[in-house]
Design an enzyme around this catalytic site. Structure first.
Site, PDB file in Angstrom:
ATOM      1  N   HIS A  24      -7.828  -5.069  -1.271  1.00  0.00           N
ATOM      2  CA  HIS A  24      -6.622  -4.518  -0.671  1.00  0.00           C
ATOM      3  C   HIS A  24      -5.954  -5.486   0.302  1.00  0.00           C
ATOM      4  O   HIS A  24      -4.728  -5.523   0.409  1.00  0.00           O
ATOM      5  CB  HIS A  24      -6.960  -3.211   0.045  1.00  0.00           C
ATOM      6  CG  HIS A  24      -5.787  -2.326   0.297  1.00  0.00           C
ATOM      7  ND1 HIS A  24      -5.017  -1.796  -0.720  1.00  0.00           N
ATOM      8  CD2 HIS A  24      -5.239  -1.879   1.457  1.00  0.00           C
ATOM      9  CE1 HIS A  24      -4.055  -1.051  -0.193  1.00  0.00           C
ATOM     10  NE2 HIS A  24      -4.164  -1.090   1.120  1.00  0.00           N
ATOM     11  N   SER A  68       0.840  -1.179   0.000  1.00  0.00           N
ATOM     12  CA  SER A  68       0.000   0.000   0.000  1.00  0.00           C
ATOM     13  C   SER A  68       0.891   1.251   0.000  1.00  0.00           C
ATOM     14  O   SER A  68       1.682   1.443  -0.921  1.00  0.00           O
ATOM     15  CB  SER A  68      -0.959  -0.040   1.187  1.00  0.00           C
ATOM     16  OG  SER A  68      -1.971   0.923   1.064  1.00  0.00           O
ATOM     17  N   ASP A  94      -9.590  -3.942  -5.276  1.00  0.00           N
ATOM     18  CA  ASP A  94      -8.990  -3.085  -4.249  1.00  0.00           C
ATOM     19  C   ASP A  94      -9.704  -1.733  -4.187  1.00  0.00           C
ATOM     20  O   ASP A  94      -9.792  -1.023  -5.190  1.00  0.00           O
ATOM     21  CB  ASP A  94      -7.504  -2.886  -4.564  1.00  0.00           C
ATOM     22  CG  ASP A  94      -6.723  -2.348  -3.379  1.00  0.00           C
ATOM     23  OD1 ASP A  94      -7.304  -1.618  -2.562  1.00  0.00           O
ATOM     24  OD2 ASP A  94      -5.528  -2.657  -3.279  1.00  0.00           O
TER      25      ASP A  94
END
Length: 702
Positions: A674, A554, A639
């Site tokens: 995610h 991320s 995501d």
């Protein structure tokens, strides 16, 4: 770019038989001009944001096929690693029960099952077990399934819970009658999954999301006697796009709070939990730069705030006077201690602090004002509060772990200071922590700042520069990367790896200034800190550039992406998971989830100063004609935090620009978001793939 134009151009070139030749996909270049502040960027891969288009899906499929081809010779190693890691996990397991409102609640796992079973027992753990939810049954027929925020009504009769079966973090709230075992015919869609009960046993408050940006922006009230939720009452709408909202209940059960939150400001509203149809009152109106959080104790509210306190201080105020001018100090600000959080119980105040990158728990008796600390001896560790919902108690649970110590849950008597181990995660296969060493190292950044690292390795390794090593970092949002135990990591350590966490600026390990000096126009400190830590490992002979890997996910993917551009020669490989790499384009697009809420983290590129600074480090914009390390890039098609097209575009541009023949693999989970795959064991296959990638480059075959 019109869709019809795609059909006139060759999208990419791949071999007709995917396993005959190791040719990587070649994405079609369709120039797209992006101009602002007199600066024009040409984005040749802008078209990849056309979700669900056949061109995009074909490209992603080609990348997955290529990844499978490159890694095909490691399939048996991946299987070995998966079973090796899984074999350390006790499949039939149970969490430590916590007591709430007359029941002991816990989750358990059954042999071979992916998902938890939520259970409770009345008054005693010797009572008959009641199964609240068996997520294994609920997940049948779903490639992805996540249950969130199971909450039970005050009369213990109704359970509310959220379900995400897409991995987009848009939850549907369901209600289950625990007496009959039947679902109530109510579904509330597009929520955060969290339902907060008022004290009347019938009213819940929940948070809705904007359907485009996924910003949590509305709080609604629902009565469970109404099946149709379409007429639920909106009690608050957050119109400022830089704020998100949430709702929660005080541990005392006296108040329901709404929190409007931005990166640098908060605003709370509160309501008597006995009067759910009343109006919420503002606690303290929002002011830019004023952060605070609130909980309730008898006739007072306690307030954790940065008001004239960079590292925060604790205040309290009568429930009748909530404005900041009435706040009285309980714990003052300290330059060397970050006050992170607090918990209130009937007779005790628990304070969670951080000093010199180590957490500590401070216990204060509210009657006598006597206080003490809960202490541990390891050089590097993590200490955190567990779920403690009961207000009237003198016993709490907390969790301890380190890079060598499995997660250990303690019961702690706040009066006698007695610590009792309730459970330590069992590691099967004969794990012995005495075989490993963990320590704290300090690297020096270019500006002279000392950067802490947590490090672990198997005892007996030689510091000869020949050890493989993996350095992990994050460094954003003020999130501190706490050192924790991992059963998967044993597979690295037992093969001679050194593992390090770089506690770089942008986190809060060393206090609030650590965060402030790693964001906005100081963001590049995050990257140079990480590079300094990598160089330190090499200088101190833990490893060398031909055996060092960097990993981040991320915002940590942004980190390793930036580092790959800045110092590619330092690493044999880069592992970028769901990486935030197209910073400028994303932060200019207000329709993308998180964008407007994060201007105070990254800056608003509509301002030229932030635009050009952001562009100077954005991994996608800074890809250049140079050699890059071997790279593994992963993403999830669904995501919601970092859209799949960011890493897709980045990989395509890297393939176009890089001047080396090193491996570049892009792996897309078409069923996840995610957080990757759902379930208990499926994520281990992703870990095995990542480890196999590193082992392949090192020539490790077993």
């Amino acid at each position: 770019m019109m869709r019809s134009q795609f059909y006139l151009l060759l999208l990419f070139i791949v071999t007709s038989c995917q396993y005959q030749q190791p040719e990587p996909p070649k994405a079609n270049k369709i120039p797209h001009e992006l101009t602002i502040h007199g600066d024009t960027r040409i984005d040749n891969y802008f078209w990849m944001n056309q979700r669900d288009s056949k061109e995009v899906l074909a490209y992603l499929e080609a990348e997955n096929n290529y990844a499978n081809f490159v890694m095909k010779d490691t399939e048996s190693l991946q299987a070995k690693l998966y079973h090796e890691i899984k074999s350390r996990i006790k499949e039939q397991d149970e969490s430590v029960p916590y007591f709430e409102n007359g029941y002991y609640y816990y989750t358990r796992y059954e042999q071979g099952q992916e998902y938890p079973i939520y259970c409770r027992r009345k008054h005693s753990m010797d009572s008959v077990e009641e199964i609240i939810l068996d997520v294994n049954k609920l997940a049948e027929g779903h490639a992805y399934y996540q249950v969130s925020s199971v909450s039970v009504s005050p009369d213990n009769q109704i359970a509310a819970y959220g379900v995400d079966s897409v991995s987009r973090r848009r939850y549907t709230i369901f209600f289950k009658n625990l007496r009959s075992g039947q679902l109530i015919n109510t579904k509330i869609q597009n929520t955060t999954g969290n339902a907060v009960w008022a004290n009347d046993d019938q009213t819940v408050f929940y948070t809705m999301k904007d359907t485009v940006t996924l910003r949590s922006n509305r709080i609604l009230r629902h009565n469970i006697n109404q099946v149709d939720a379409s007429n639920d009452v909106e009690v608050f709408n957050e119109t400022d796009e830089t704020f998100s909202v949430s709702v929660f209940k005080s541990r005392s059960n006296a108040f329901i709070f709404i929190n409007s939150n931005s990166t640098v400001s908060n605003e709370y509203r509160y309501l008597d939990a006995n009067k759910p149809e009343g109006n919420f009152s503002i606690f303290q109106p929002r002011e830019r730069g004023l952060e605070y959080s609130v909980d309730h104790h008898t006739g007072n509210f306690y307030v954790l705030t940065n008001l004239n306190a960079q590292n925060f201080r604790l205040m309290k105020t009568p429930v009748t006077h909530t404005l900041k001018r009435y706040w009285k100090e309980v714990i003052p600000h300290r330059n060397d201690v970050l006050l992170e959080n607090f918990d209130l119980f009937a007779n005790h105040l628990i304070v969670y602090e951080r000093s010199k990158a180590l957490p500590q728990i401070r216990v204060i008796n509210l009657s006598t004002k006597a206080e003490h600390f809960v202490a541990f001896d390891e050089e590097v560790y993590t200490l955190m509060g567990s779920h403690n919902p009961e207000f009237n108690t003198n016993r709490i649970h907390f969790t301890y772990t380190s890079l060598t110590t499995p997660f250990t849950t303690y019961e702690y008597n706040l009066d006698t200071r007695e610590k009792t181990v309730l459970k330590q995660t069992e590691v099967l296969g004969g794990y012995d922590p005495q075989n490993y060493e963990t320590k704290r190292l300090w690297a020096k950044a270019p500006d002279g700042t000392e950067i802490p690292m947590s490090i672990v390795y198997r005892k007996g390794i030689e510091l000869n520069g020949e050890n493989p090593a993996l350095i992990y970092g994050y460094g954003s949002y003020g999130n501190s990367m706490n050192p924790y135990f991992s059963v998967s990591r044993i597979s690295l350590l037992d093969r001679g790896f050194v593992f390090a966490i770089a506690h770089i600026r942008g986190g809060q390990e060393m206090g609030r200034s650590w965060y402030e000096n790693g964001k906005l126009l100081k963001k590049i400190n995050t990257f140079t800190d990480f590079i300094a830590c990598s160089e330190f490992l090499i200088e101190q002979k833990y490893t060398n550039p031909q055996k060092l890997f960097a990993q981040g996910g991320s915002a940590g993917g942004l980190l390793v992406g930036a580092v790959a551009n800045m110092r590619p020669e330092l690493y044999l490989g880069i592992i970028a998971q769901v990486p935030f790499v197209d910073v400028v384009t994303t932060m200019l697009d207000e329709t993308i989830p998180l964008t407007t809420a994060e201007y105070d983290e990254w800056g608003n590129p509509n301002n030229p100063e932030y635009y050009f600074y952001m562009k100077s480090y954005s991994p996608y914009d800074q890809v250049k004609a140079q050699n890059y390390p071997n790279m593994l890039v992963t993403t999830g098609y669904h995501d919601s935090q970092v859209q799949y097209w960011e890493p897709a575009k980045w990989v395509a541009k890297l393939r176009e620009m890089k001047t080396d023949s090193n491996k570049l693999i892009f792996k897309i989970d078409m069923e996840a978001g995610h957080g990757g795959a759902s379930g208990r064991f499926k994520p281990l296959k992703e870990v095995a793939f990542t480890y196999a990638f590193m082992f392949k480059l090192l020539g490790i075959t077993q």
